[in-house]
Design an enzyme around this catalytic site. Structure first.
Site, PDB file in Angstrom:
ATOM      1  N   LYS A  80       0.826  -1.147   0.136  1.00  0.00           N
ATOM      2  CA  LYS A  80       0.185  -0.082   0.011  1.00  0.00           C
ATOM      3  C   LYS A  80       0.657   1.204   0.016  1.00  0.00           C
ATOM      4  O   LYS A  80       1.927   1.273   0.645  1.00  0.00           O
ATOM      5  CB  LYS A  80      -0.955  -0.125   1.241  1.00  0.00           C
ATOM      6  CG  LYS A  80      -1.722   1.247   1.264  1.00  0.00           C
ATOM      7  CD  LYS A  80      -2.746   0.984   2.536  1.00  0.00           C
ATOM      8  CE  LYS A  80      -3.594   2.109   2.769  1.00  0.00           C
ATOM      9  NZ  LYS A  80      -4.642   1.908   4.078  1.00  0.00           N
ATOM     10  N   SER A  97      -9.834  -0.859   7.050  1.00  0.00           N
ATOM     11  CA  SER A  97      -9.097  -1.025   5.759  1.00  0.00           C
ATOM     12  C   SER A  97      -8.357  -1.879   5.166  1.00  0.00           C
ATOM     13  O   SER A  97      -7.931  -1.800   4.320  1.00  0.00           O
ATOM     14  CB  SER A  97      -8.225   0.231   6.112  1.00  0.00           C
ATOM     15  OG  SER A  97      -8.887   1.655   6.156  1.00  0.00           O
ATOM     16  N   SER A 141      -9.222   1.631   3.261  1.00  0.00           N
ATOM     17  CA  SER A 141      -8.264   2.330   2.347  1.00  0.00           C
ATOM     18  C   SER A 141      -7.346   1.333   1.584  1.00  0.00           C
ATOM     19  O   SER A 141      -6.774   2.117   0.783  1.00  0.00           O
ATOM     20  CB  SER A 141      -7.617   3.413   3.304  1.00  0.00           C
ATOM     21  OG  SER A 141      -6.899   2.629   4.344  1.00  0.00           O
TER      22      SER A 141
END
Length: 319
Positions: A80, A179, A155
Site C-alpha cells: 500500500k 481498511s 483504504s
C-alpha cells in the site's frame, strides 16, 4: 505455465521457486505481464519497482548456489502506498507528496524482504488512507476487478484489487476501522488486522494516530496470512507500541488434547449489525465447535463497566 503462476498463492510460489520448478524471474515477469494486461481497467497499481526483475535474478542465483533462503524467497509482493519503500515512490495518495521517495523501507517491508520477498509495486489508496474507497486526485479511482463499476473498498482497496486480479499474490495494507478487512471482503480475498503492536508501524503514514493504527498482510489464502504474519510480528525497538515477543503460530503447533480456543461476538460497535451477518457468524462458530474447538460468545467491557463491542461486524479471535 506463466499465466498459471498468477493464480497460485504465495506459499505455493515459494515452494515452486525453492524446488527450482520455476524461477523467481518467471514468477515476477508473469505478474508484471498481468499488470500490463489488466491494470489499465482496474487502476490498482500506482508505481512499479523497476528493480523487481533484478532482485528476482539475485533470488535465482541464491537458489542456484544452494544458499539458505527465507520462506518467501523470490515471491513478489505489493505494498500500500502509505508504507515507505526505499528508492520507490511513496506518495500517500496525495498531490502534496507527489514524487516523494523514501531512503529506507518501513520495518514491515524490510521484514518481507528479509523473508525473501521481492517488492513488485505500490498500490492505490484514498488520500492519507482516510476513506472507505480508494480514490484520490493524484492517481484516480481503483475499480473492483470483479465488477469495474464497483469499488474494491478502502483504504487498502488498491492492494485488495491487485491481489484479487492476479497482479500480486500477497501484500501489505493498513487498517484503522476497516481498511484491510473491508477491501478483502469486497474483492473476495483474505486479510488480517493483527492485534495492535504485533507488527511495528515504523515507516508508515500517518504517524500521529499510530496508537490506533494496524498493519497487516493481505492474500488469497489463510496460510499466506499465517506465513506473512509470522515474519512481520515482533518489536523493532522504534515503535513504542510494538513490544510483544510472543511467538505466533495461528494454532498450527497445538498439542493433542489442547483445543484451540475461539471467542466470537456480534454486538454493535460503530453501528448496528445486520441479522444476516449475526446468523452467518453464529453458524461459523457452530462449525468450529463441531471441529473440536472450544468456542464461546464473548464481550469486551468498557472501563466504566458497560458492555463495549469493538466491531460493527461480527468477529472472532483465537488463542
Amino acid at each position: 505455465m506463466n499465466s498459471e503462476l498468477t493464480r497460485y498463492d504465495a506459499t505455493r510460489l515459494a515452494e515452486l521457486i525453492r524446488t527450482r520448478e520455476v524461477s523467481s524471474v518467471e514468477v515476477v515477469q508473469a505478474h508484471l505481464d498481468r499488470i500490463g494486461a489488466v491494470d489499465s481497467q482496474v487502476n490498482a497499481i500506482v508505481t512499479i519497482d523497476e528493480s523487481a526483475l533484478a532482485a528476482a535474478k539475485e533470488a535465482d542465483k541464491a537458489i542456484g548456489a544452494g544458499r539458505e533462503v527465507g520462506p518467501l524467497h523470490g515471491v513478489p509482493f505489493t505494498v500500500k502506498d502509505s508504507i515507505d519503500t526505499a528508492g520507490v515512490a511513496t506518495q500517500r495518495g496525495s498531490p502534496i507528496f507527489k514524487g516523494r521517495t523514501p531512503d529506507t523501507d518501513a520495518v514491515s517491508v524490510a521484514r518481507m524482504k528479509k523473508a525473501g520477498g521481492v517488492l513488485l509495486a505500490k498500490t492505490n489508496l484514498p488520500e492519507f488512507s482516510y476513506w472507505i474507497e480508494s480514490d484520490n486526485l493524484l492517481c484516480g479511482r481503483t475499480n473492483n476487478p470483479w465488477d469495474l463499476t464497483r469499488t474494491p473498498g478502502g483504504s487498502s482497496g488498491g492492494e485488495s484489487a491487485a491481489i484479487a486480479a492476479g497482479m500480486s499474490p500477497i501484500g501489505l495494507g493498513t487498517d484503522l476501522a476497516i481498511s484491510v478487512r473491508g477491501p478483502a471482503a469486497q474483492t473476495g480475498i483474505s486479510s488480517l488486522k493483527a492485534t495492535h503492536g504485533r507488527v511495528p508501524m515504523t515507516g508508515i503514514w500517518p504517524r500521529a494516530p499510530r496508537r490506533f493504527w494496524h498493519v497487516g498482510p493481505m492474500a488469497r489464502s489463510i496460510r499466506d496470512l499465517t506465513l506473512a504474519f509470522s515474519q512481520l510480528s515482533g518489536p523493532d525497538g522504534q515503535d513504542a507500541f510494538a513490544t510483544s515477543t510472543a511467538a505466533f503460530d495461528a494454532g498450527m503447533g497445538r498439542q493433542p488434547g489442547r483445543p484451540l480456543r475461539v471467542g466470537w461476538m456480534t454486538g454493535p460497535g460503530f453501528g448496528p449489525v445486520d441479522a444476516e451477518v449475526r446468523a452467518t457468524v453464529a453458524s461459523a462458530a457452530d462449525a468450529l465447535r463441531g471441529l473440536g474447538m472450544h468456542v464461546e460468545e464473548v464481550g469486551i467491557r468498557h472501563s466504566k463497566g458497560t458492555s463495549l463491542w469493538t466491531s460493527s461486524t461480527a468477529c472472532m479471535s483465537w488463542r
